[in-house]
Design an enzyme around this catalytic site. Structure first.
Site, PDB file in Angstrom:
ATOM      1  N   ASP A 276      72.547  -2.752  12.035  1.00  0.00           N
ATOM      2  CA  ASP A 276      72.846  -3.778  13.029  1.00  0.00           C
ATOM      3  C   ASP A 276      71.772  -4.864  13.005  1.00  0.00           C
ATOM      4  O   ASP A 276      70.619  -4.615  13.340  1.00  0.00           O
ATOM      5  CB  ASP A 276      72.889  -3.114  14.416  1.00  0.00           C
ATOM      6  CG  ASP A 276      73.432  -4.031  15.501  1.00  0.00           C
ATOM      7  OD1 ASP A 276      73.560  -5.232  15.246  1.00  0.00           O
ATOM      8  OD2 ASP A 276      73.718  -3.527  16.597  1.00  0.00           O
TER       9      ASP A 276
ATOM     10  N   HIS B 274      84.377  -7.433  12.357  1.00  0.00           N
ATOM     11  CA  HIS B 274      83.313  -7.971  13.210  1.00  0.00           C
ATOM     12  C   HIS B 274      82.357  -8.865  12.428  1.00  0.00           C
ATOM     13  O   HIS B 274      81.983  -9.950  12.894  1.00  0.00           O
ATOM     14  CB  HIS B 274      82.546  -6.812  13.853  1.00  0.00           C
ATOM     15  CG  HIS B 274      81.445  -7.242  14.769  1.00  0.00           C
ATOM     16  ND1 HIS B 274      81.681  -7.723  16.039  1.00  0.00           N
ATOM     17  CD2 HIS B 274      80.089  -7.271  14.597  1.00  0.00           C
ATOM     18  CE1 HIS B 274      80.528  -8.025  16.616  1.00  0.00           C
ATOM     19  NE2 HIS B 274      79.540  -7.764  15.758  1.00  0.00           N
TER      20      HIS B 274
END
Length: 448
Positions: free
Chosen positions: A251, A356
């Site tokens: 991330d 995403h």
């Protein structure tokens, strides 16, 4: 590692501010440590010299505990920008919002910011907290821990300007965010007059700072909400890699880096330009934000039980990256650019159109960018048996309406990740530039 970072320790030693002993044999190397520490990138705000940790050791001459590189690393309080924005991800963090007490106004707020800045400067240097008269009132929680990369960052919420009679100096960048479909916001855990971000690589050091700042608030401000989070511990692995979140995904791969062209313009407010983007915020009334940034804070709950029912292949298609190494599904390594036009043998896009990573990429958002610097959190098990866990999302930009908002609007219209997350709290805070020597954070606003 930036050139500033490489030069920091020798320069400190020449100036007499980094005179600690060499790290003990077997200690994690500083280069290796910072490479592991997180996705935000290194800056010249952190010193790896053990000299920054000497304060606590000096208070206990009978206990000369040697500090490792993790414990001795020190972030600088004074500077153009506040610490805790571009520093590497820290292992432990606390986010706290305060509301000014009834009757407290600009004068009381200035006195509080002066106390808080003095405390933050001492603790970030590895020295004990003192009261307003200079008397030692330290709890001893972190007595022998060293600074452990402690950073303390202060910001002002929209309502702070009403409470202090400074509405004429409130930036339009603090206007309320638009509603989003994933919002399930708890007003009691959102916004606030004052905001403090604490980060450190030792849990006791972070908690110690939290307690000291809360005590400094005394009767001037009351805690509105507080959240605690964590990241991977620096030095836990010798493989420099972007952090993972609680979904198991790497991330922060696309984070802008301080070495990137235009980084400062995207993340920090330039001198004499308010937010640097909104003409209404230009002029002397907004010079107090020069060198500052805007923090958007979101508590994002991850619906982990639902997420973990997906196969790894399905999870990767939701994100658009491989779970094992963060590489885009179009191929390469984590840092390889995404080939958004690449199709597979079946003619379908390799990175799905609702992935995403695709939707949030700057290429799909007119170049909009923000510096993400989150903490994961876990607050136990909810009444329905699901984990109350997710991300304390913190992002930094020169203007949230050109950073966070356009990206979130795009995600709101069809992000494959949306069914697996829920935004439960929100806030936007103006974070002034760093304090010069002899100043406190926010002085240019509160005393001008």
């Amino acid at each position: 590692m930036s050139k500033n970072m490489k030069d920091a320790t020798p320069k400190a030693a020449r100036n007499g501010s980094g005179t600690g002993a060499a790290a003990p044999a077997g200690a994690v190397s500083r280069r290796r440590l910072l490479g592991t520490a997180g996705a935000a990138g290194a800056t010249g705000l952190v010193l790896g010299a053990a000299g920054g940790a000497a304060g606590y050791a000096a208070t206990r001459p009978d206990d000369p505990a040697a500090l490792t590189t993790v414990g001795s690393t020190r972030a600088m309080f004074h500077g153009k920008h506040q610490a805790g924005i571009t520093a590497p991800l820290q292992a432990h963090g606390h986010l706290i919002a305060f509301d000014l007490a009834p009757g407290a106004g600009r004068k009381e707020a200035a006195a509080l910011m002066r106390r808080w800045s003095a405390t933050a400067e001492r603790l970030m240097a590895g020295r004990p907290a003192v009261d307003g008269d200079g008397a030692d009132h330290d709890t001893g929680i972190a007595l022998d821990a060293g600074p452990s990369s402690l950073t303390v960052t202060f910001g002002f919420g929209r309502t702070f300007f009403e409470r202090t009679g400074l509405t004429g100096r409130r930036p339009t960048a603090l206007d309320p965010l638009p509603p989003f479909s994933s919002d399930h916001l708890d007003a009691k855990r959102s916004n606030g007059d004052l905001w403090v971000q604490i980060g450190a690589d030792d849990a006791l050091v972070a908690f110690h700072a939290l307690r000291a700042l809360q005590k400094d608030a005394a009767t001037t401000a009351r805690v509105r909400w507080q959240m605690s989070g964590f990241n991977r511990t620096p030095g836990a692995t010798d493989r420099p890699r972007t952090a993972r979140n609680l979904m198991g995904q790497i991330d922060g791969t696309g984070n802008p880096k301080p070495s990137d062209s235009g980084f400062d313009q995207r993340i920090f407010v330039p001198s004499g330009a308010g937010t640097g983007t909104a003409s209404a915020d230009s002029g002397p009334a907004f010079d107090w934000m020069a060198g500052g940034s805007y923090a958007v804070v979101r508590r994002i709950r991850m619906l982990l039980d639902d997420w973990e029912k997906l196969t790894v292949d399905r999870q990767e298609r939701v994100i658009g990256r491989r779970k094992a190494d963060g590489a885009p599904l179009s191929g390469g390594t984590e840092t390889t650019g995404m080939d958004l036009d690449k199709a597979g043998p079946d003619g379908r896009l390799v990175i799905p159109d609702n992935a995403h990573a695709r939707i949030s990429s700057p290429e799909k958002n007119g170049g909009a960018a923000m510096l993400r610097r989150p903490f994961s959190y876990h607050d136990g098990i909810a009444a329905d048996g699901t984990p109350d866990a997710g991300l304390l999302f913190v992002c930094w930009q020169a203007d949230p309406f050109r950073g966070f908002v356009p990206v979130q609007r795009k995600l709101d219209r069809g992000d494959a990740l949306s069914p697996f997350i829920r935004h439960e709290a929100s806030g936007v805070f103006a974070v002034p530039g760093g304090a010069a020597k002899g100043e406190y954070v926010g002085q240019r606003l509160l005393e001008s």
